[in-house]
Design an enzyme around this catalytic site. Sequence first.
Site, PDB file in Angstrom:
ATOM      1  CG  LEU A   1     -32.032 -11.787   6.423  1.00 26.66           C
ATOM      2  CD1 LEU A   1     -31.233 -10.447   7.023  1.00 26.66           C
ATOM      3  CD2 LEU A   1     -31.971 -12.146   4.991  1.00 26.66           C
TER       4      LEU A   1
ATOM      5  CD  GLN B   1     -42.079 -42.955 -29.121  1.00 26.91           C
ATOM      6  OE1 GLN B   1     -41.206 -43.671 -27.979  1.00 26.91           O
ATOM      7  NE2 GLN B   1     -41.187 -43.356 -30.254  1.00 26.91           N
TER       8      GLN B   1
ATOM      9  CD  GLU C   1     -34.437 -24.821  -1.246  1.00 18.34           C
ATOM     10  OE1 GLU C   1     -33.937 -23.902  -1.988  1.00 18.34           O
ATOM     11  OE2 GLU C   1     -34.528 -25.119  -1.364  1.00 18.34           O
ATOM     12  CB  VAL C   2     -41.524 -22.575   0.665  1.00 18.26           C
ATOM     13  CG1 VAL C   2     -42.675 -23.353   1.353  1.00 18.26           C
ATOM     14  CG2 VAL C   2     -40.618 -22.178   1.953  1.00 18.26           C
TER      15      VAL C   2
ATOM     16  CD  GLU D   1     -33.633 -44.766 -34.457  1.00 16.60           C
ATOM     17  OE1 GLU D   1     -33.215 -44.987 -33.429  1.00 16.60           O
ATOM     18  OE2 GLU D   1     -33.801 -45.470 -35.152  1.00 16.60           O
TER      19      GLU D   1
ATOM     20  NE  ARG E   1     -31.593 -50.489 -34.461  1.00 15.44           N
ATOM     21  CZ  ARG E   1     -31.286 -50.721 -35.899  1.00 15.44           C
ATOM     22  NH1 ARG E   1     -30.302 -49.350 -37.008  1.00 15.44           N
ATOM     23  NH2 ARG E   1     -32.838 -50.633 -36.844  1.00 15.44           N
TER      24      ARG E   1
ATOM     25  CD  GLU F   1     -39.487 -48.714 -30.079  1.00 14.75           C
ATOM     26  OE1 GLU F   1     -38.705 -48.174 -29.935  1.00 14.75           O
ATOM     27  OE2 GLU F   1     -40.013 -49.800 -30.422  1.00 14.75           O
TER      28      GLU F   1
HETATM   29  C1  LIG Z   1     -34.984 -24.436 -10.774  1.00 13.92           C
HETATM   30  C2  LIG Z   1     -33.936 -23.347  -9.177  1.00 13.92           C
HETATM   31  C3  LIG Z   1     -32.182 -23.498  -9.469  1.00 13.92           C
HETATM   32  C4  LIG Z   1     -31.914 -22.968  -8.391  1.00 13.92           C
HETATM   33  N1  LIG Z   1     -30.772 -22.595  -8.937  1.00 13.92           N
HETATM   34  C5  LIG Z   1     -30.258 -22.332  -7.550  1.00 13.92           C
HETATM   35  C6  LIG Z   1     -28.967 -21.304  -8.287  1.00 13.92           C
HETATM   36  O1  LIG Z   1     -28.532 -21.306  -9.150  1.00 13.92           O
HETATM   37  N2  LIG Z   1     -28.182 -21.105  -7.097  1.00 13.92           N
HETATM   38  C7  LIG Z   1     -29.134 -21.025  -6.137  1.00 13.92           C
HETATM   39  O2  LIG Z   1     -28.639 -20.757  -5.274  1.00 13.92           O
HETATM   40  N3  LIG Z   1     -29.643 -21.190  -5.670  1.00 13.92           N
HETATM   41  C8  LIG Z   1     -30.681 -21.750  -6.679  1.00 13.92           C
HETATM   42  N4  LIG Z   1     -31.803 -22.128  -6.191  1.00 13.92           N
HETATM   43  C9  LIG Z   1     -32.218 -22.328  -5.062  1.00 13.92           C
HETATM   44  C10 LIG Z   1     -33.760 -20.551  -5.149  1.00 13.92           C
HETATM   45  O3  LIG Z   1     -33.960 -20.423  -5.454  1.00 13.92           O
HETATM   46  C11 LIG Z   1     -32.996 -19.655  -3.407  1.00 13.92           C
HETATM   47  O4  LIG Z   1     -32.583 -20.340  -2.755  1.00 13.92           O
HETATM   48  C12 LIG Z   1     -33.931 -18.936  -4.154  1.00 13.92           C
HETATM   49  O5  LIG Z   1     -33.332 -16.974  -3.831  1.00 13.92           O
HETATM   50  C13 LIG Z   1     -35.344 -18.754  -2.572  1.00 13.92           C
HETATM   51  O6  LIG Z   1     -35.701 -17.722  -2.483  1.00 13.92           O
HETATM   52  P1  LIG Z   1     -37.203 -17.566  -2.709  1.00 13.92           P
HETATM   53  O7  LIG Z   1     -37.562 -16.389  -2.311  1.00 13.92           O
HETATM   54  O8  LIG Z   1     -37.520 -18.544  -3.757  1.00 13.92           O
HETATM   55  O9  LIG Z   1     -36.968 -18.595  -1.190  1.00 13.92           O
HETATM   56  P2  LIG Z   1     -38.235 -19.098  -0.062  1.00 13.92           P
HETATM   57  O10 LIG Z   1     -38.512 -20.632  -1.056  1.00 13.92           O
HETATM   58  O11 LIG Z   1     -39.304 -18.746  -0.580  1.00 13.92           O
HETATM   59  O12 LIG Z   1     -37.875 -19.220   1.077  1.00 13.92           O
HETATM   60  C14 LIG Z   1     -36.676 -20.181   1.325  1.00 13.92           C
HETATM   61  C15 LIG Z   1     -36.898 -19.641   2.975  1.00 13.92           C
HETATM   62  O13 LIG Z   1     -36.172 -19.067   2.913  1.00 13.92           O
HETATM   63  C16 LIG Z   1     -37.390 -17.907   3.915  1.00 13.92           C
HETATM   64  N5  LIG Z   1     -36.737 -16.926   4.606  1.00 13.92           N
HETATM   65  C17 LIG Z   1     -38.053 -16.119   2.992  1.00 13.92           C
HETATM   66  N6  LIG Z   1     -37.408 -14.593   3.415  1.00 13.92           N
HETATM   67  C18 LIG Z   1     -36.820 -14.949   4.845  1.00 13.92           C
HETATM   68  C19 LIG Z   1     -36.606 -13.516   6.183  1.00 13.92           C
HETATM   69  N7  LIG Z   1     -36.771 -11.963   5.397  1.00 13.92           N
HETATM   70  N8  LIG Z   1     -36.644 -13.839   6.804  1.00 13.92           N
HETATM   71  C20 LIG Z   1     -36.598 -15.423   7.612  1.00 13.92           C
HETATM   72  N9  LIG Z   1     -36.403 -16.214   6.411  1.00 13.92           N
HETATM   73  C21 LIG Z   1     -37.068 -16.097   5.337  1.00 13.92           C
HETATM   74  C22 LIG Z   1     -38.318 -18.832   4.485  1.00 13.92           C
HETATM   75  O14 LIG Z   1     -38.965 -19.146   4.659  1.00 13.92           O
HETATM   76  C23 LIG Z   1     -38.091 -20.077   2.770  1.00 13.92           C
HETATM   77  O15 LIG Z   1     -37.310 -21.021   4.749  1.00 13.92           O
HETATM   78  C24 LIG Z   1     -33.115 -22.563  -7.872  1.00 13.92           C
HETATM   79  C25 LIG Z   1     -33.397 -23.475  -7.517  1.00 13.92           C
HETATM   80  C26 LIG Z   1     -34.799 -23.701  -8.340  1.00 13.92           C
HETATM   81  C27 LIG Z   1     -35.924 -24.060  -8.308  1.00 13.92           C
END
Ligand SMILES: Cc1cc2nc3c(=O)[nH]c(=O)nc-3n(C[C@H](O)[C@H](O)[C@H](O)COP(=O)(O)OP(=O)(O)OC[C@H]3O[C@@H](n4cnc5c(N)ncnc54)[C@H](O)[C@@H]3O)c2cc1C
Length: 1370
Positions: free
Chosen positions: A441, A805, A300-301, A1306, A918, A840
Amino acid sequence: MGSMLSEKQMESVEEQSELKEAILYVNGVRRVLPDGLAHLTLLEYLRDMGLTGTKLGCGEGGCGACTVMISYLDQSSKKCVHLAINACLAPLYSVEGMHVITVEGIGSCRYGLHPIQESLANSHGSQCGFCTPGFVMSMYALLRSSKKPPTEEDIKENLAGNLCRCTGYRPIIDAFRVFARTDDALYTIRSSGLSSSEFVCPSTGKPCSCGQNIKDDEGTTTRRICNSDILKPVSYSDIDGAAYTSKELIFPPELLLRKSAALFLTGSNGLKWHRPVSLQHVLYIKTKYPNAKLVVGNTEVGIETRLKSFHYPVLVHVAHVPELNKLNIKDEGLEIGASVKLSELINVLKLVVDQRASFQTSSCRAILEQLKWFAGTQIKNIASVGGNICTASPISDLNPLWMAAGAQFHISDCRGNIRICAAENFFMDYRKVDLASNEILLFVFLPWNSRYEFVKAFKQAHRRDDDIAIVNAGMRACLAEKDQKWIVSDASIVYGGVAPYSISANETKKFLLGKYWNQELFHGSLEVLEKDIILKDEAPGGMVEFRKSLILSFFFKFFLWVSHQMDGLPWSNGTVPASYLSTIKSFHYPSTIGRQDYEIVKRGTAVGAPEVHLSSTLQVTGEAEYTDDVPMPPNGLHAALILSKKPHARILAIDDIVAKSSPGFAGIFFAKHVPGSNMVGPVVIDEELFASDVVTCVGQVIGVVVADTHENAKHAARKVHIQYEELPAVLSIEEAIASNSFHPETERCLRKGDVDLCFLSSQCDNIIEGEVQVGGQEHFYLEPNSSLVWTIDGGNEVHMISSTQAPKKHQQYVARVLGLPMSKVVCKAKRVGGGFGGKETRSAFLAAVAAIPSYLLNRPVKITLDRDIDMMITGQRHSFLGKYKVGFTKDGKILALDLKIFNNGGNSLDLSLAVLERAMFHSDNVYEIPNVRIKGMVCFTNLPSNTAFRGFGGPQGMLIAENWIQRISMELKKSPEEIREMNFQRDGSVLHYGQKIENSTLERLWKELKISSDFLAVKKEVERFNTHNRWVKRGVAIIPTKFGISFTAKFMNQAGALVHVYTDGTVLVTHGGVEMGQGLHTKVAQVAASSFNIPLSSVFISETSTDKVPNASPTAASASSDIYGAAVLDACEQIKARMEPIASKHNFVSFAELASACYMERIDLSAHGFYRTPDIGFDWGAGKGTPFKYFTYGAAFAEVEIDTLVGDFHTRQADVILDLGFPLNPAIDVGQIEGAFVQGLGWVALEELKWGDAAHKWIPAGCLYTCGPGSYKIPSINDVPLKFNISLLKGAPNPKAIHSSKAVGEPPFFLASAVFFAIKDAIRAARAEVGLSDWFCLDNPATPERIRMACVDEFTKPFIDSIFHPKLSV
Ligand SMILES: Cc1cc2nc3c(=O)[nH]c(=O)nc-3n(C[C@H](O)[C@H](O)[C@H](O)COP(=O)(O)OP(=O)(O)OC[C@H]3O[C@@H](n4cnc5c(N)ncnc54)[C@H](O)[C@@H]3O)c2cc1C
Ligand code: FES
Ligand code: FES
């Protein structure tokens, strides 16, 4: 928790515990990580190091091209963990102390391929090859992390995060199937034969003594390590599967011994990276930097910082903090640490589901079910539970479940004080949670369920796999017995995707409590629910009616599911009807099976043989070089574009002062700096390279910045401030028609017979009129556009390597904007990571943009677009609007077609007129129509210029035709196939543009397909299924196609080639065509090999270059193997003719001997070959001619199943048959068919472009919302038809092309519309349930929204009427 240490104590702890040396192993080699790189991702680091096998496809975790494997020693279990991750999202320092294995680390062409690589190459699983290393690494990590071989389902599930745009996935599945276990019974007991006392090596998974402690003579305990001999390269080719695992790169022994310690490093822009390894340390850092951002997986970050330009100066990586990683199974429930990864959560949930009484784990099973559809494996391997919760996304998949399941969040402040917050009270507003800046958390507590407590998860997304939700939900009902009935003692109904945060339907909950669980409760709840969750009409995300109906549909499914759970219990209210059960079954994918049926007609040594793609081994090992992989020459600069943010506006002022002082800045260039002409265009010169006065779309290039790094160039470009005066914008075809906004001189008309007379006569029993909207499509080639431009000889010549291409167009554009002759500009293209028409013409202006700074600064400049920019600015498949009037007899014979078609050209003409033409040629598909009038016009809109895309307008024209065919059938209450068959064109038919049909194989193909697919029996079975299933419906369709082969512009049907024969008997071929995965070089090499009667291995094609073969047409229109094959054959024949006198005099044992002898006789062994397609031409003045050399015919059958309540679908079967004459290479042709079909399936059923227009007011005007894999969904591996059969018509040589072959690229694309019409057939069955039998409109793509809203029922009725059709950007 214990008391906190004082600051002083903590500081000293921090200093002592901090690592003095940060390290990383890459492919077995130790590397020290210097300080200052905290801003880098692992991918940037690897690629900077020269390990370019790992690709950048999207940078947002959505394509899997950057997949690598990380291995580390899990400190609690002391086991080595192997995980596939996306290197594009992993911060470099997050993998400190780990072993990273990239595709280069597992096998190479020189030292031998890994079995995974070998299998993929041999199975034709790599076309353009850009996705290939990612697939290899995902599979590799799966095998290394699995204790027993994975199942086929495991394999498909693990590959859901890897996208491929070329192959259609079937050959990839087949390549990896060989690693799957087929018999589960074999693995129920330990099959390794290990005694429990034997130690299993954490790095190899084999018995070993490496981890055992040994005492030496002095009593010192050390750990024995694996022999480093094992690292020696080996060839895997000839060894059996058991042996290869002992040759894997081992887990570096140093990392087994290394203690985990805190880390503090920095990055650019003052970035601080902390890696604490204790909770106290985390809290201390949070005290010191209250705004410090915690990071775990960075999924997410990473998106926030890279795509949304957020800046977090202090990052605290808490993935290694033991207190945040706990997973405790307690008597009352499960404690899940905030840093626990989702894949770890899955493992523990599976464990408790196995171990505990079933009723206790209802919540666990619901979470497991939800995680199945949550992102790809690479994301689940690093994304954390806490990260998902604290992001508080309104569409988080887990938060509604935590809330519904009654989970509690344990939170600590910086002083170590802990409080507990119920999940249902934690989410407060959009991305706002009940967490102060001094709190974190700690863990989630998930209680076990009680008896008769039921928890269920729901999620509806655009694509079932690896997609974020449109709406999701967590629901819980706790039933208790009262008066011998079941009442609701507790309940929780929580939705995501319908408000700024996950919300409870509190009024519904109140209504449910204490009520008897029966139909009355259900109907009452629906009424309350409808008012409980309010979604405003202009709510962000759109699809409001769909989302509202999902709220009710989910609840209905929940009601049915709980009722079904209660079936058979005393006092339950009768059973759920059998016809309802299919809608509550959890979906799971069976394995995909496919048949490829073709005959091999070999001509000479190579032509006709199913040879594998000549670059496949380079591609599977990551050695294949793409433009962005070419090392930057010394002194090189990176370019970033300054883009318009307005769809139509006057530029009032440009302020670039701040940009000029940005770090690494080297130059900024606008229209006034262009040394040559600022006007460009592929056909009509109607676009500015840099907008000078007025911008006409969002994303139009205004200027370019160059800097030392790509990131610095982008930073500087963002700092350019532009002042605009906004002007009215035209954003759709409808608006263009209303305001008479058309590109000049694009009106076209084709006529046959007399349409007006026919309508007036009494011949037509029926006349129907209607409109068809045809959605656009993004190319989504895996390799984004890229060009590297440099000057030579004092800056007087310009050379470039481009992902294009059309190298000639690059040469031409660059020469034009620099004011140089074309003879001083060279463009080379080694290989392209997918093009599909998108590279292209729209790639050429990018090369021209980069050429300006390169030429003016006399320095190399590289431009590589980020995925979102690429999608935003480089144009797509044209959307179309068709307005038809069709007259036909009561039997269904078509008599007249009056059609007006409009395509959305965007802000420049580009190829839009040729695309329109086409479409007009193909508007009859395969049907005989005596009277035709087709008028067409290209709309000017304030959107980026649309361009070529596989099919080039043909599919749009045919889709409009099949729409009115299908409508005729509904009007006459006949089957669509009956109408089709009755109207087929035959040999001798004269088409509406004057061309005569010859050698038609349509009827043969059609008959064969009907027999091989058992069409009539399947249709009957589908009818039976539909009468027994109320909410799940099946549908079938069978669709024909005819595709005209040749460029419709006659002059483009020419090709050149250069063939050199060397004295060692090898042959170097260069031709004007570009290899972009379609196997062109392989086919052309086969032609040369057969011509010289030499093995294919003696022929080499290195690259395409404008200084070898001049004036080449773009590699497009499916005809490249026809024309370049013929040009090469011409060159080979010339050389052979020169060799003949020598050859006839002696008996040479080899071609090498002959070549040497010719050389000694001073025979010229080099020849230029040329081909121009004969007997074609079209006169638009007369509207008559022969635009096509011949037609490629095909037909497809599809059977689908839809869930009418939510709009999900899957293709149960697709059978495709094509007439490809005697194929030059049938295996490559099958690959083209499968790839085209799956790409077409994306167009008709998945991929929706959403623009900021009148239909989507929540998107800024003129902006593309769907500009990355996160929001734009191309088919994934699980969208492949479950049965996917391909046949090539046998015994049908084509007299009109080289070696009797036919073009393939195609033609099969349109056949995927069989899936679309099968979906429509299933919807028809659903509508029949509520008494609707009239024709209805369904636009492509048939997304879940469109499917669901067309299946009118009691859950949609509150929001729409029966003719509603969802908004589409066209
Ligand atoms: C390609 C892709 C697909 C995804 N698909 C889904 C999906 O299908 N469903 C879905 O719900 N989400 C999805 N997500 C969103 C994301 O993956 C999830 O929300 C994921 O669980 C975030 O976890 P992270 O550890 O990567 O978060 P990070 O990016 O590391 O952190 C996210 C946030 O949480 C905070 N944080 C982390 N730990 C703590 C803690 N202990 N206390 C306080 N704050 C904390 C961080 O400070 C930050 O603000 C997707 C993301 C991507 C990139
Ligand atoms: S580049 Fe990393 S997932 Fe696409
Ligand atoms: S081979 Fe998969 S994207 Fe091209």
